[in-house]
Design an enzyme around this catalytic site. Structure first.
Site, PDB file in Angstrom:
ATOM      1  N   THR A 172       0.848  -1.190   0.000  1.00 52.37           N
ATOM      2  CA  THR A 172       0.000   0.000   0.000  1.00 52.37           C
ATOM      3  C   THR A 172       0.881   1.237   0.000  1.00 52.37           C
ATOM      4  O   THR A 172       1.902   1.265   0.682  1.00 52.37           O
ATOM      5  CB  THR A 172      -0.866  -0.011   1.282  1.00 52.37           C
ATOM      6  OG1 THR A 172      -1.730  -1.131   1.227  1.00 52.37           O
ATOM      7  CG2 THR A 172      -1.668   1.271   1.420  1.00 52.37           C
ATOM      8  N   ARG A 200     -14.031  -7.335  -0.528  1.00 53.35           N
ATOM      9  CA  ARG A 200     -13.381  -7.006   0.757  1.00 53.35           C
ATOM     10  C   ARG A 200     -12.758  -5.612   0.668  1.00 53.35           C
ATOM     11  O   ARG A 200     -12.022  -5.301  -0.254  1.00 53.35           O
ATOM     12  CB  ARG A 200     -12.311  -8.045   1.080  1.00 53.35           C
ATOM     13  CG  ARG A 200     -11.469  -7.732   2.330  1.00 53.35           C
ATOM     14  CD  ARG A 200     -10.185  -7.007   1.995  1.00 53.35           C
ATOM     15  NE  ARG A 200      -9.306  -6.858   3.148  1.00 53.35           N
ATOM     16  CZ  ARG A 200      -8.231  -6.084   3.142  1.00 53.35           C
ATOM     17  NH1 ARG A 200      -7.914  -5.385   2.072  1.00 53.35           N
ATOM     18  NH2 ARG A 200      -7.469  -5.999   4.207  1.00 53.35           N
ATOM     19  N   GLY A 202     -10.355  -2.795   2.584  1.00 56.12           N
ATOM     20  CA  GLY A 202      -9.339  -2.714   3.635  1.00 56.12           C
ATOM     21  C   GLY A 202      -9.400  -1.394   4.373  1.00 56.12           C
ATOM     22  O   GLY A 202     -10.369  -0.645   4.279  1.00 56.12           O
ATOM     23  N   THR A 223       0.024   1.674   6.337  1.00 52.62           N
ATOM     24  CA  THR A 223       0.187   0.543   5.426  1.00 52.62           C
ATOM     25  C   THR A 223       0.327  -0.714   6.258  1.00 52.62           C
ATOM     26  O   THR A 223       0.708  -0.649   7.417  1.00 52.62           O
ATOM     27  CB  THR A 223       1.424   0.744   4.519  1.00 52.62           C
ATOM     28  OG1 THR A 223       1.661  -0.454   3.777  1.00 52.62           O
ATOM     29  CG2 THR A 223       2.670   1.087   5.308  1.00 52.62           C
ATOM     30  N   GLY A 224      -0.012  -1.844   5.667  1.00 51.94           N
ATOM     31  CA  GLY A 224       0.091  -3.095   6.415  1.00 51.94           C
ATOM     32  C   GLY A 224      -1.197  -3.886   6.341  1.00 51.94           C
ATOM     33  O   GLY A 224      -2.052  -3.640   5.480  1.00 51.94           O
TER      34      GLY A 224
HETATM   35  N1  GLY Z   1      -3.557  -1.990   4.034  1.00 53.62           N
HETATM   36  C1  GLY Z   1      -4.121  -2.463   2.860  1.00 53.62           C
HETATM   37  C2  GLY Z   1      -5.200  -3.434   3.034  1.00 53.62           C
HETATM   38  O1  GLY Z   1      -5.186  -4.182   3.998  1.00 53.62           O
HETATM   39  O2  GLY Z   1      -6.062  -3.472   2.207  1.00 53.62           O
END
Ligand code: GLY
Length: 304
Positions: A172, A200, A202, A223-224
């Site tokens: 990301t 889904r 995020g 990010t992560g």
């Molecule tokens: N951090 C990006 C996601 O989990 O979609």
């Protein structure tokens, strides 16, 4: 008196193998250079974060735009958010499949819509009606990611936790900036997690989770692994602590400790306040980042 501008970008937090370190460093430096060009000529922090993120969406190194992870159906499905700390205006897109630069669509929502968030086909229709070109989903898929998905699916469903391990890419991308007028902004863009279920969403495009900006507190991009970050509303959590008087450098580190201790999450954060103080932190082995100020031009990847 004009403020000295600051720009910080990140390009994902995970255990990047050595052979892709250079590509990540080049990518974040290019993104920082693009954002800095905007700030240097007196442009807004909002324009700067948009331009920085576009560079990383266009760079196949990262999990954003072309080159994103594929979902379980073998499609690219992306999320992005951009937010203006001066006005609190925000624009987000979720689960878009036909936009090469989701942050451009998010910016159009911020600037030209009374709404904050569009998803799926409605987001694509809004983007097209506002001058953001659409593409085919196939145009966003690269062989590296087709192979990665094929290998993952071939291993079966025995180890679903694997996709959330720090060894698996979480590339990301994001940027935070402060402009000469003293306004901060943030933007985050992602292709999400490998083999995610279609639909889904995020953390990246959710206000206060993957991205947040408020001149009174801070601008943040995370990010992560998204689900733990969402549960803690981590970007807003960090901004609130800056507003309470803590330094962004310390808060960014505390956010990563909190993420790990409270929900066993992993990732990274960039955090910037309206005084130009910033923090860069990750609890993964590596996170690509770059910074530009009037005094400093730097990039890094390893945890100290
Ligand atoms: N951090 C990006 C996601 O989990 O979609």
């Amino acid at each position: 008196m004009p403020t000295n501008p600051v720009l910080v970008v990140h390009g994902g937090a995970w255990a990047m193998p050595d052979d892709i370190v250079d590509a990540h460093l080049i990518g974040v430096r290019n993104a920082a250079a693009a954002g800095w060009r905007v700030l240097e000529r007196g442009g807004s922090s909002l324009d700067a974060v948009e331009e920085a993120v576009v560079i990383m969406e266009d760079d196949e190194t990262f999990d954003a735009g072309r080159g994103s992870f594929l979902n379980r159906d073998g499609k690219v499905q992306m999320d992005a958010l951009i937010m203006d700390g001066g006005t609190l205006r925000a624009g987000g897109v979720g689960c878009v499949e036909r936009i090469a630069n989701p942050v451009r669509a998010a910016r159009k929502i911020l600037s030209e819509s009374p709404h904050v968030y569009f998803v799926g086909e409605g987001a694509e229709r809004f983007a097209a009606e506002h001058g953001v070109p659409l593409c085919r989903n196939e145009d966003l898929i690269i062989p590296r990611e087709s192979e990665r998905l094929r290998e993952y699916l071939a291993r079966g469903e025995d180890h679903p936790e694997d996709i959330f391990a720090p060894a698996i890419s979480h590339d990301t991308v994001g940027a935070v900036a402060l402009d000469r007028d003293g306004n901060i902004a943030a933007a985050t863009s992602t292709g999400g997690t490998l083999a995610k279920a279609p639909g889904r969403l995020g953390d990246s495009s959710l206000i206060g989770c993957g991205c947040y900006a408020n001149n009174d507190s801070a601008a943040a991009s995370t990010t992560g692994w998204g689900e733990p970050i969402m549960k803690l509303v981590l970007a807003k959590w960090a901004a609130d602590r800056v507003e309470s008087g803590s330094l962004p450098e310390w808060v960014a580190q505390e956010a990563m400790n909190y993420l790990k201790q409270r929900v066993n999450g992993h990732g990274g954060m960039i955090l910037l306040d309206a005084q130009g103080r910033f923090g860069i932190s990750h609890n993964t082995p590596r996170m690509a980042w770059a910074i530009r100020t009037t005094q400093r031009q730097d990039a890094g990847i390893d945890r100290n």
